[in-house]
Design a protein around this motif. Structure first.
Motif, PDB file in Angstrom:
ATOM      1  N   GLY A  46       2.863  23.773  12.509  1.00 24.09           N
ATOM      2  CA  GLY A  46       2.433  24.539  11.348  1.00 24.09           C
ATOM      3  C   GLY A  46       0.995  24.242  10.953  1.00 24.09           C
ATOM      4  O   GLY A  46       0.260  23.532  11.661  1.00 24.09           O
ATOM      5  N   PRO A  47       0.558  24.751   9.802  1.00 26.82           N
ATOM      6  CA  PRO A  47      -0.800  24.484   9.305  1.00 26.82           C
ATOM      7  C   PRO A  47      -1.040  22.984   9.108  1.00 26.82           C
ATOM      8  O   PRO A  47      -0.145  22.241   8.717  1.00 26.82           O
ATOM      9  CB  PRO A  47      -0.829  25.226   7.959  1.00 26.82           C
ATOM     10  N   GLU A  48      -2.269  22.533   9.368  1.00 28.77           N
ATOM     11  CA  GLU A  48      -2.578  21.113   9.310  1.00 28.77           C
ATOM     12  C   GLU A  48      -2.387  20.527   7.917  1.00 28.77           C
ATOM     13  O   GLU A  48      -2.087  19.345   7.768  1.00 28.77           O
ATOM     14  CB  GLU A  48      -4.010  20.868   9.787  1.00 28.77           C
ATOM     15  N   GLU A  49      -2.607  21.345   6.882  1.00 25.67           N
ATOM     16  CA  GLU A  49      -2.498  20.821   5.532  1.00 25.67           C
ATOM     17  C   GLU A  49      -1.053  20.746   5.037  1.00 25.67           C
ATOM     18  O   GLU A  49      -0.787  20.282   3.919  1.00 25.67           O
ATOM     19  CB  GLU A  49      -3.320  21.677   4.563  1.00 25.67           C
ATOM     20  N   MET A  50      -0.105  21.187   5.840  1.00 22.93           N
ATOM     21  CA  MET A  50       1.305  21.208   5.445  1.00 22.93           C
ATOM     22  C   MET A  50       1.970  19.870   5.743  1.00 22.93           C
ATOM     23  O   MET A  50       1.756  19.280   6.808  1.00 22.93           O
ATOM     24  CB  MET A  50       2.035  22.323   6.213  1.00 22.93           C
ATOM     25  N   ILE A  51       2.768  19.379   4.811  1.00 23.46           N
ATOM     26  CA  ILE A  51       3.608  18.208   5.097  1.00 23.46           C
ATOM     27  C   ILE A  51       4.676  18.635   6.099  1.00 23.46           C
ATOM     28  O   ILE A  51       5.467  19.540   5.832  1.00 23.46           O
ATOM     29  CB  ILE A  51       4.248  17.665   3.809  1.00 23.46           C
ATOM     30  N   ALA A  88       0.862  -1.181   0.000  1.00 27.83           N
ATOM     31  CA  ALA A  88       0.000   0.000   0.000  1.00 27.83           C
ATOM     32  C   ALA A  88       0.895   1.226   0.000  1.00 27.83           C
ATOM     33  O   ALA A  88       1.967   1.224   0.625  1.00 27.83           O
ATOM     34  CB  ALA A  88      -0.914   0.021   1.220  1.00 27.83           C
ATOM     35  N   PRO A  89       0.510   2.285  -0.714  1.00 28.58           N
ATOM     36  CA  PRO A  89       1.334   3.503  -0.717  1.00 28.58           C
ATOM     37  C   PRO A  89       1.517   4.055   0.697  1.00 28.58           C
ATOM     38  O   PRO A  89       0.617   3.957   1.536  1.00 28.58           O
ATOM     39  CB  PRO A  89       0.523   4.478  -1.585  1.00 28.58           C
ATOM     40  N   SER A  90       2.684   4.617   0.912  1.00 30.53           N
ATOM     41  CA  SER A  90       2.982   5.158   2.236  1.00 30.53           C
ATOM     42  C   SER A  90       2.921   6.684   2.286  1.00 30.53           C
ATOM     43  O   SER A  90       3.055   7.258   3.363  1.00 30.53           O
ATOM     44  CB  SER A  90       4.369   4.691   2.694  1.00 30.53           C
ATOM     45  N   PHE A  91       2.715   7.343   1.144  1.00 23.97           N
ATOM     46  CA  PHE A  91       2.598   8.806   1.112  1.00 23.97           C
ATOM     47  C   PHE A  91       1.124   9.171   0.920  1.00 23.97           C
ATOM     48  O   PHE A  91       0.500   8.786  -0.069  1.00 23.97           O
ATOM     49  CB  PHE A  91       3.411   9.411  -0.039  1.00 23.97           C
ATOM     50  N   GLN A  92       0.583   9.903   1.864  1.00 23.79           N
ATOM     51  CA  GLN A  92      -0.817  10.336   1.831  1.00 23.79           C
ATOM     52  C   GLN A  92      -1.798   9.156   1.800  1.00 23.79           C
ATOM     53  O   GLN A  92      -2.985   9.339   1.514  1.00 23.79           O
ATOM     54  CB  GLN A  92      -1.080  11.252   0.616  1.00 23.79           C
ATOM     55  N   MET A  93      -1.311   7.969   2.092  1.00 19.81           N
ATOM     56  CA  MET A  93      -2.128   6.759   2.160  1.00 19.81           C
ATOM     57  C   MET A  93      -1.503   5.852   3.217  1.00 19.81           C
ATOM     58  O   MET A  93      -0.374   6.072   3.653  1.00 19.81           O
ATOM     59  CB  MET A  93      -2.149   6.015   0.813  1.00 19.81           C
TER      60      MET A  93
END
Length: 439
Positions: free
Chosen positions: A306-311, A78-83
């Motif tokens: 930082g902002p929640e949407e930031m990596i 399974a992907p490990s980036f954003q998943m």
């Protein structure tokens, strides 16, 4: 090599191996179970090294085999980036329950080398986020081994691992190693002399200024250089100096993690808590490549500001938290718990120590040192041929059915934690005969 044609070996460039020498007289394992390998000529070889410090629960455990087989049928990747998938979360909860207090976050890698490079990047980024971007230097230690990435060999202190690869990372400095045979020869457990060597960190701070130093990285017990032990109080002294100057302390527990010297981690065994712990090897009992970096809440929470949407951390691997590796790790943790293997270094440590130190009176033995289920027998080098004596012992032990590891003229032992008294007797009995017969 009895059953593998020698002309089929040329394509494989082997790691950390004298390839031409090996391929003339190969040593090939075709199976393994419990405490023993099976060689390609059907001999049983007692494993005195847990593979490469990694098969802590012994070989070919059915629990791991079944877990891996089931997982690869159900979900191979399974992907490990954003998943993700469920297992890395389950495993992380299991792992932090074993970690020292205050270390409650895990970042997955695929090896000890990747764990070290990840830890170094975390340390630099942590200081940058805090507004101390000048903290980019690292302090390692002479004779230290931290894998083979450019970061790891930069902070490492083994000359052969460094000398062919250019200037490496800028700004890495090194503490003196803690091996002192003159003062500590034949110590049982932690040596008495050498705590003052930690004060070299004060000198390094005085040279570079604390505002430039991100982290100190050390193995609590140095393995690859030949089982070099910290003096009593040494690790705590490093912790105190790091705290004094705001420097992070990283313990490389790729070897000591998961029960090698008692408890799950050397940090607990020695009562010193670092900011970051690097692991691999015993995490999956060597069955599937995997590593994990344990990070303190303080460091992790700094990244989450930082902002929640930031990596938060631009770093990771395609195989971070791989489903099959997670399955192997969860099964390994179950075995460690069910079989009480983290206690074996304590319950068998004295018998193992006595076996090791019976070699002290043999000719050519200049030191024996041990802790938990780790030991080193340091042989005197032959004039003009460093390493030759130990390599001869290594090859003769293999012929007699015992696998050991050598680095230079040091024999290093780190058997699976499932070892019993009879195996210890076989291991040291064979070593005694071979050392005695080696000129």
């Amino acid at each position: 090599m009895a059953n593998t044609p020698q002309n089929t070996m040329d394509a494989y460039w082997m790691p950390f191996t004298a390839n031409r020498q090996f391929k003339k007289t190969p040593r090939i394992m075709k199976a393994a179970k419990g405490m023993y390998y099976t060689s390609d000529d059907d001999r049983q070889i007692l494993d005195g090294t847990a593979g490469l410090w990694c098969c802590n629960a012994g070989h070919s455990r059915s629990e791991i085999t079944q877990a891996v087989s089931h997982q690869i049928e159900q979900l191979d990747y399974a992907p490990s980036f954003q998943m993700s998938h469920p297992l890395p979360f389950e495993l992380a909860n299991r792992l932090v329950a074993l970690a020292p207090e205050g270390i409650n976050k895990v970042f997955y890698t695929n090896s000890g080398s990747e764990s070290v490079d990840t830890a170094l990047k975390i340390a630099v980024a942590y200081h940058r986020i805090r507004g101390e971007a000048s903290r980019t230097r690292f302090v390692g230690r002479e004779k230290g081994y931290h894998g083979v990435g450019f970061g790891g060999i930069s902070v490492g202190g083994l000359v052969n691992n460094r000398k062919m690869f250019g200037p490496l990372l800028p700004g890495a400095d090194h503490l003196p190693h803690t091996l002192n045979i003159d003062l500590n020869a034949f110590s049982r457990g932690l040596p008495e002399h050498g705590v003052e060597l930690a004060q070299a960190l004060e000198s390094i701070v005085g040279l570079h200024d604390a505002s430039t130093i991100a982290a100190v990285i050390v193995e609590p017990l140095q393995g690859s250089a030949g089982v070099i032990l910290p003096a009593k109080g040494y690790l705590q002294a490093l912790r105190d100096i790091c705290d004094k100057y705001g420097i992070l302390l990283i313990f490389d527990e790729v070897i000591t993690g998961f029960g090698r010297i008692g408890n799950c981690f050397a940090a607990e065994e020695f009562g010193v808590t670092p900011d970051i712990i690097t692991t691999a090897k015993g995490l999956t009992n060597g069955a599937v490549p995997m590593g994990a970096v344990f990070v303190s809440d303080k460091i992790h929470d700094t990244f989450m500001a930082g902002p929640e949407e930031m990596i938060e951390f631009f770093h990771g691997y395609t195989y971070s938290g791989h489903p099959v590796a997670c399955a192997a790790a969860l099964a390994s943790l179950d075995i460690y718990k069910k079989d009480n293997l983290f206690e074996k270094a304590h319950s068998l440590g004295q018998y193992f120590e006595d076996g090791a130190h019976r070699l002290a009176e043999l000719e050519h033995v200049q030191d024996v040192r041990n802790y938990g289920l780790v030991a080193a027998i340091d042989l005197k080098s032959r004039d003009g041929a460093p390493g030759a004596r130990a390599f001869e012992v290594f090859t003769e032990c293999y012929k007699r059915g015992v696998l050991i590891r050598v680095t230079g003229d040091i024999i290093a032992l780190s058997p699976p934690l499932i070892i019993e008294h009879s195996h210890i007797d076989e291991l040291f009995g064979t070593l005694a005969e071979v050392i005695q017969a080696t000129a």
